[in-house]
Write a protein that holds these residues in place. Structure first.
Motif, short mmCIF file in Angstrom:
data_model
loop_
_atom_site.label_atom_id
_atom_site.label_comp_id
_atom_site.label_asym_id
_atom_site.label_seq_id
_atom_site.Cartn_x
_atom_site.Cartn_y
_atom_site.Cartn_z
N TRP A 101 0.84 -1.20 0.00
CA TRP A 101 0.00 0.00 0.00
C TRP A 101 0.88 1.26 0.00
O TRP A 101 0.55 2.25 -0.65
CB TRP A 101 -0.90 -0.01 1.24
N LEU A 102 2.01 1.17 0.69
CA LEU A 102 2.93 2.30 0.73
C LEU A 102 3.79 2.39 -0.52
O LEU A 102 4.22 3.49 -0.90
CB LEU A 102 3.84 2.17 1.96
N ARG A 103 4.07 1.23 -1.14
CA ARG A 103 4.95 1.20 -2.31
C ARG A 103 4.39 0.15 -3.28
O ARG A 103 4.86 -0.97 -3.33
CB ARG A 103 6.39 0.88 -1.89
N SER A 104 3.38 0.57 -4.02
CA SER A 104 2.63 -0.38 -4.84
C SER A 104 3.41 -0.94 -6.01
O SER A 104 3.00 -1.95 -6.59
CB SER A 104 1.35 0.31 -5.36
N ASP A 105 4.52 -0.30 -6.39
CA ASP A 105 5.27 -0.77 -7.55
C ASP A 105 6.41 -1.72 -7.18
O ASP A 105 7.24 -2.06 -8.03
CB ASP A 105 5.84 0.42 -8.32
N SER A 106 6.45 -2.19 -5.94
CA SER A 106 7.54 -3.07 -5.51
C SER A 106 7.26 -4.51 -5.94
O SER A 106 6.47 -5.22 -5.31
CB SER A 106 7.74 -3.01 -4.00
N THR A 133 0.96 -9.48 -10.81
CA THR A 133 2.22 -8.75 -10.91
C THR A 133 2.70 -8.67 -12.35
O THR A 133 3.23 -7.64 -12.78
CB THR A 133 3.29 -9.45 -10.05
N LEU A 134 2.50 -9.76 -13.11
CA LEU A 134 3.06 -9.87 -14.46
C LEU A 134 2.06 -9.50 -15.56
O LEU A 134 2.29 -9.80 -16.73
CB LEU A 134 3.56 -11.31 -14.68
N LYS A 135 0.96 -8.84 -15.19
CA LYS A 135 -0.06 -8.53 -16.19
C LYS A 135 0.44 -7.54 -17.24
O LYS A 135 -0.06 -7.51 -18.37
CB LYS A 135 -1.31 -7.98 -15.52
N ASP A 136 1.44 -6.74 -16.88
CA ASP A 136 2.06 -5.83 -17.84
C ASP A 136 2.97 -6.64 -18.76
O ASP A 136 4.03 -7.11 -18.36
CB ASP A 136 2.86 -4.75 -17.10
N GLN A 142 12.05 -7.00 -19.51
CA GLN A 142 12.92 -6.58 -18.40
C GLN A 142 13.52 -7.76 -17.64
O GLN A 142 14.21 -7.56 -16.64
CB GLN A 142 12.11 -5.71 -17.43
N VAL A 143 13.26 -8.98 -18.11
CA VAL A 143 13.64 -10.15 -17.32
C VAL A 143 15.15 -10.28 -17.16
O VAL A 143 15.64 -10.82 -16.17
CB VAL A 143 13.04 -11.42 -17.95
N SER A 148 13.93 -9.02 -9.84
CA SER A 148 12.58 -9.22 -9.32
C SER A 148 11.63 -9.73 -10.40
O SER A 148 10.79 -10.59 -10.14
CB SER A 148 12.06 -7.90 -8.73
N VAL A 149 11.76 -9.19 -11.61
CA VAL A 149 10.92 -9.65 -12.72
C VAL A 149 11.26 -11.10 -13.06
O VAL A 149 10.38 -11.94 -13.25
CB VAL A 149 11.09 -8.74 -13.95
#
Length: 263
Positions: A101-106, A133-136, A142-143, A148-149
């Motif tokens: 919630w604080l860092r949604s892009d992690s 997470t991987l819907k984009d 970027q793998v 992380s990816v």
């Protein structure tokens, strides 16, 4: 054995106590909070089994209510890891949710949250979490650059094998292999191929994995199966005997050797 994905803690607290940090409001309060945060991160990263101590350290740091959202996000992530390591899954999920919630892009935090469902045996929930997470679709590109990816694709590959979705699992592992050709990526890709009876594709991956250190017994077992699957029983037995020399008494290798002898 496959282990939970490793999170590389960003240690935002260090950035917040150096250039660009918000000024301390009172004399020693900010340094004390920073020290507690550092202790929390260090304990979570050590993963030495002292999870109750880690939870206590992180809880003390969280109680300081650091002003910087990234610091709080990291503290919640670290405590969530400790909770999960001691089997307190609801508490772990609650901390991961607050951190996101604080860092949604992690993606790292999202990965930890998804893997928690897997450790709970909720494989469908884990697959859904990784898929969110991987819907984009651009993340595939970027793998190679983002650990992380890469971890997200590899972990979904594993979870899909838990579910018996081997074709989808193979797709994920193929993407993961574009990022890193480590033992996990090679093994799980080969395992998917073997279950799909694409054993000829599994062989070169497992032979490559044999060149890596440390080699686990599962590589010998899966490679023995692959060679047996394509009809090369002699090479299968050679591989399995080499494995048994390295891992004497391994029941999985012994069972695979009996299977090869019987085909």
């Amino acid at each position: 054995m496959w282990k939970s994905p490793v999170v590389l803690l960003t240690l935002s607290v260090l950035a917040c106590t150096s250039a660009g940090a918000p000024p301390a409001t009172t004399g020693s309060a900010a340094p004390q909070a920073s020290q507690r945060a550092r202790a929390c991160f260090d304990a979570a990263s050590a993963d030495d089994g002292a999870t109750q101590t880690t939870v206590a350290m992180c809880t003390a740091a969280i109680a300081e209510k650091p002003d910087h959202p990234a610091v709080m996000a990291d503290l919640l992530l670290a405590r969530g890891i400790a909770y999960r390591n001691q089997g307190d899954f609801p508490e772990a999920l609650a901390d991961f949710d607050q951190s996101l919630w604080l860092r949604s892009d992690s993606i790292s935090t999202a990965n930890m949250r998804a893997w928690t469902f897997r450790e709970m045996g909720e494989y469908a929930a884990a697959e859904e979490a990784y898929s969110q997470t991987l819907k984009d679709q651009s993340l595939k590109e970027q793998v190679a650059e983002s650990r992380s990816v890469w971890q997200a694709f590899l972990s979904r590959c594993v979870v899909r094998q838990d579910l018996g979705h081997f074709s989808l699992s193979a797709d994920d592992c193929e993407i993961a292999l574009q990022g890193r050709r480590d033992e996990d990526s090679l093994y799980f890709a080969a395992r998917a191929y073997n279950r799909l009876e694409r054993c000829a594709e599994a062989v070169p991956l497992l032979e490559e994995a044999l060149m890596l250190e440390p080699v686990l017994s599962r590589i010998y077992g899966e490679l023995g199966f692959a060679y047996g699957c394509i009809g090369n029983s002699q090479r299968a037995l050679t591989v399995l005997e080499e494995g048994l020399e390295r891992f004497p008494g391994d029941e999985g290798l012994q069972a695979m050797r009996r299977w090869v002898i019987g085909i």
